[in-house]
Each structure stands twice: as C-alpha cells, then as structure tokens.
Design a protein around this motif. Structure first.
Motif, short mmCIF file in Angstrom:
data_model
loop_
_atom_site.label_atom_id
_atom_site.label_comp_id
_atom_site.label_asym_id
_atom_site.label_seq_id
_atom_site.Cartn_x
_atom_site.Cartn_y
_atom_site.Cartn_z
N ASN A 1 -2.55 3.56 -3.76
CA ASN A 1 -2.69 2.59 -4.33
C ASN A 1 -2.31 1.37 -3.69
O ASN A 1 -1.42 1.38 -2.75
CB ASN A 1 -1.30 2.70 -5.48
N ASP A 2 -3.23 0.46 -3.93
CA ASP A 2 -3.05 -0.85 -2.87
C ASP A 2 -2.82 -1.96 -3.78
O ASP A 2 -2.92 -3.11 -3.35
CB ASP A 2 -4.38 -1.16 -2.24
N THR A 3 -2.07 -1.73 -4.95
CA THR A 3 -1.72 -2.98 -5.70
C THR A 3 -0.33 -3.26 -5.17
O THR A 3 0.37 -2.45 -4.60
CB THR A 3 -1.82 -2.82 -7.19
N SER A 4 0.14 -4.40 -5.39
CA SER A 4 1.59 -4.56 -5.06
C SER A 4 2.53 -4.31 -6.01
O SER A 4 2.31 -4.37 -7.35
CB SER A 4 1.87 -6.36 -4.78
N GLU A 5 3.80 -3.78 -5.68
CA GLU A 5 4.82 -3.25 -6.62
C GLU A 5 6.20 -3.80 -6.05
O GLU A 5 6.42 -3.45 -4.67
CB GLU A 5 4.82 -1.84 -6.70
N THR A 6 7.01 -4.26 -6.84
CA THR A 6 8.29 -4.89 -6.03
C THR A 6 9.45 -3.60 -6.28
O THR A 6 9.56 -3.26 -7.50
CB THR A 6 8.53 -6.05 -6.73
N TYR A 7 10.16 -3.38 -5.24
CA TYR A 7 11.22 -2.49 -5.20
C TYR A 7 12.63 -3.30 -4.84
O TYR A 7 12.47 -4.13 -3.97
CB TYR A 7 10.95 -1.27 -4.46
N SER A 8 13.63 -2.77 -5.16
CA SER A 8 14.89 -3.23 -4.40
C SER A 8 14.92 -2.78 -3.21
O SER A 8 14.16 -1.73 -2.83
CB SER A 8 16.18 -2.84 -5.44
N VAL B 1 4.29 7.78 -8.59
CA VAL B 1 3.35 6.52 -8.38
C VAL B 1 2.03 6.84 -8.42
O VAL B 1 1.55 7.93 -8.17
CB VAL B 1 3.44 6.33 -6.60
N SER B 2 1.46 5.91 -9.27
CA SER B 2 0.17 6.31 -9.63
C SER B 2 -0.86 6.11 -8.33
O SER B 2 -0.52 4.95 -7.61
CB SER B 2 -0.41 5.26 -10.85
N LEU B 3 -1.68 7.02 -8.12
CA LEU B 3 -2.58 6.94 -6.61
C LEU B 3 -4.05 6.86 -7.06
O LEU B 3 -4.73 7.96 -7.06
CB LEU B 3 -2.05 7.98 -5.83
N LYS C 1 0.84 -1.23 -0.13
CA LYS C 1 0.03 -0.10 -0.08
C LYS C 1 0.92 1.08 -0.01
O LYS C 1 1.85 1.37 0.92
CB LYS C 1 -1.03 0.02 1.16
N ARG C 2 0.73 2.15 -0.99
CA ARG C 2 1.43 3.38 -1.13
C ARG C 2 0.35 4.56 -1.03
O ARG C 2 -0.71 4.54 -1.94
CB ARG C 2 2.30 3.47 -2.46
N GLU C 3 0.26 5.44 -0.05
CA GLU C 3 -0.74 6.57 0.31
C GLU C 3 0.00 7.66 0.58
O GLU C 3 1.02 7.90 1.21
CB GLU C 3 -1.58 5.69 1.50
#
Lengths: 216, 176
Positions: B138-145, B117-119, B85-87
């Motif tokens: 945005n509550d979709t999963s996104e992978t980051y290093s 980030v798309s919100l 989640k990114r808010e």
C-alpha cells in the motif's frame, strides 16, 4: 492450617489445569489417531489383494495395490483427488520426472537421502509437540516403528524429493522452464509435466496394461 | 504456532534471518524547506511450515521454509509518523513447488497497531536464482502516533494436492 488449605486449593487448581490441557491436547489429536488406525487396517487389506499391473512406465510398473495404497494414504488430505485416472497419471508423471532426473544426471543418491533424513529428524525434534505428535500418528498409520521410518523408509523418499528438486533447478538453469515475473514456477512446472506425460504416452513409454485404465 | 528453523537450516544467508527492527534513517528536505526524517524498517523472519508429502507408500515429513518481510517507509510529522509505503513480501525456495506442485502461497495479513492493513497492489520482484518471491503493498499515506506497539506480517502456504499439514502460516512479529 489456613495456609495449608490455600496451598491445597492452588495445587488442585493447577492440577485441574494441567489435566484439562492434557485432555484437550489428546482430544485434538484423537481424529488423527482414529484416521491412522483406519489407514493402517485398510493398507493391510490392500496388500492382500491379488496384484495386477495397470501401467508400464519405462522400466517400472504401477500396480492396483500401489494405486489403492496411494488412495488410502491420500484420504487424510483436506480435499484428496481420488479418481483412478487422475491418480495414475500423477503417479506415472512422478516416475517420468524421476527417470528424467537420472537421464540428465542430476538424480540424488541414497546417501544424499540418508543425510536429508538425518537432518529432518533433528529439525522435527525442535518443532512444537503437535507437529511431533502428528509425525508419530503418521508413522503408526504406515505400520512402521520410528527407527524403520527414519532408517529405511525416509532415506529413499528424501532421495526422490532431492532428485525432483535437482531436476527442477536444472530445468530452470537450462531455461527449459521459463520463470516469469508475477507467476510461480509451479505453473510452468505443471505444463512441463503435462507435456512429459503426453509425449511418453505417444511414444509408448507409458503403456496401459490393464484395459480398465483409460486416460481419455 | 511458531516454528523456528533449526540450526541445520540457518547456515544459508537467506534462511534463519531475524532482523526485527532493522532500520535506516535518512534526512531530507520537504518542498517548504523543512527538514524531516525518512524512517525505513524491514523486519524479517524465516519459519518452517510443517507439511507431510503424501506418497504411494506413506508420508514423508517435508516442511517448507518461508521468509516473511515487512517493509515500512515513514516520515515524521510533528509527534506522528506518516507511513508512505507499507509492504509485505514472502519468499520460498523453488524446491517447495517441486515437492508441492499444487501449492498456493503468498503474503497474508499485515497488522499494524492492532488493525489489518489493506494491501491492494501486487509487486514485481527481482528473481533470486533459487527462490520465488511474492509481495503486496500500500503506497498511500497513513498517519500513526509515534508510540510503537506489537505488529506482525504473515505468509500463508497451502500445499494442496499431495500434502498434509497442521499449520499454514508463518509470521514476523515486531514492534512498530
């Protein structure tokens, strides 16, 4: 000798940099300097015109000079509203809102306004130079000295702002303004003010004195 | 242009907070029985946006205080982080709208690892008695290093009719 030459080049580059930043900064502010001068000249001219009362709002009046001055000060805004009827309605509504703050015993005092002026004067000192320069230009546009601005003009204006904020808070607490999720209080506030104005017109609290004014 | 609120405004609990990098880690167990960590960070910062109210007799300096908060929930996945989640939320006192009734405002950009980030989702928030909240997420999963880098979240505030301003954004800058 070679060392001195190198030093001279470094110093001249540094000086050029400083001058460039200085010139850029003064250019960045120059439109505002010109605007401030134009506004000051226009306000002086406005104040020489014969005074006519346009509207009566309770015990107070709105004159042609106040309207013209408001328009002049607003000319600095990005998209200023400059239509007479709309501005007069805005000015009248502002007065009604302030009168309501007194009726509900939530109006701020001049002492409150004075304290607020002191507070914001200190806050301004901590702001970036561009903000402080803008403040200076705006004071110049009003034809005031800095001391006149902070000691005479600002306290009364902050008193009004505090009164307006106190009233809004009071209306929220008493549920006269209903807060809803996902909408700002501004929408409710706008509707409340519209009703306040319309009922004041209906009850003759807002009276048109000059026949050139029409809200229809 | 940064505009930290001076000491005069920092006394209230909601203003002047700078909690960059505050995090809470919780251990949990996935469906396949592997233990993983939920990482939650919520950097926040309060700034002033310098605005002058235009009156019938001139201009009065009447800045608006805005608090910008980023919330990121993530889990570890090997050497990566998976953001779940990114808010981005924004907060301003109700009084801002008394002073600037035509204001438009709210969360602006959230930038992580150099990309915006798309919100797409708008949140509903519990009301504080004296503040307005606005947020999107945005509550979709996104992978980051797992290597952190500079990031920021922004709030925008446009005073509209009756205001003159030299800036319209306030940011919280942090590493993630």
């Amino acid at each position: 000798m070679k060392k001195n030459k190198k030093m001279a080049v470094v110093l001249s580059l540094a000086l050029t940099g400083v001058l460039t930043v200085g010139v850029m900064s003064s250019f960045a502010n120059s439109p505002l300097i010109r605007q401030a001068q134009t506004i000051q000249t226009k306000i002086e001219a406005n104040n020489k015109v014969e005074k006519n009362v346009l509207l009566q709002v309770g015990a107070t009046e709105i004159t042609n000079i106040e309207l013209e001055n408001y328009k002049t000060y607003k000319s600095i805004e990005t998209n200023p509203i400059l239509g007479d009827a709309e501005l007069l309605k805005e000015m009248a509504t502002e007065k009604l809102y302030l009168q309501l703050s007194e009726d509900k015993n939530v109006a701020a005092t001049l002492v409150d306004g004075n304290n607020e002026a002191k507070k914001y004067r200190e806050i301004l000192k901590e702001q970036p130079q561009e903000v402080q320069d803008t403040q200076q230009r705006l004071i110049e546009a009003m034809g005031l000295s800095e001391e006149e601005y902070w000691n005479e003009y600002a306290p009364a204006e902050y008193q009004k702002i505090l009164s307006v904020q106190n009233l809004t808070q009071n209306l929220i607490e008493n549920k006269e303004l209903k807060r809803q999720e996902s909408t700002d209080i501004s929408k409710e506030l706008k509707e409340f003010k519209e009703q306040l104005f319309q009922s004041a017109v209906a009850s003759d609290k807002v009276k048109v004195i000059d026949s050139s004014v029409s809200f229809k | 242009m940064k505009k930290k609120i001076g000491l005069l405004l920092t006394s209230t609990s909601l203003l002047g907070a700078l909690l960059v990098g505050f995090s809470a880690n919780v251990s949990d167990v996935s469906a396949d029985g592997k233990e993983f960590q939920i990482l939650a960070v919520h950097p926040t910062d309060t700034d002033l946006i310098s605005i002058w109210r235009v009156t019938t007799s001139g201009y009065i300096y009447s800045p608006v205080s805005v608090t910008t908060t980023v919330h990121i929930n993530s889990t570890t996945s090997g050497s990566n982080l998976v953001a779940t989640k990114r808010e981005l939320t924004s907060m301003t006192p109700d009084g801002s709208f008394s002073v600037y009734p035509s204001a438009t405002w709210g969360p602006g950009l959230l930038n992580l690892r150099g990309s915006n980030v798309s919100l797409p989702k708008r949140g509903d928030y519990i009301w504080d008695p004296a503040y307005e909240f606005s947020g999107k997420y945005n509550d979709t999963s996104e992978t980051y290093s797992s290597t952190p880098s500079a990031a920021y979240g922004q709030t925008v505030f446009y005073a509209g009719n009756g205001g003159y301003q030299v800036d319209s954004t306030a940011s919280v800058d942090f590493n993630w």
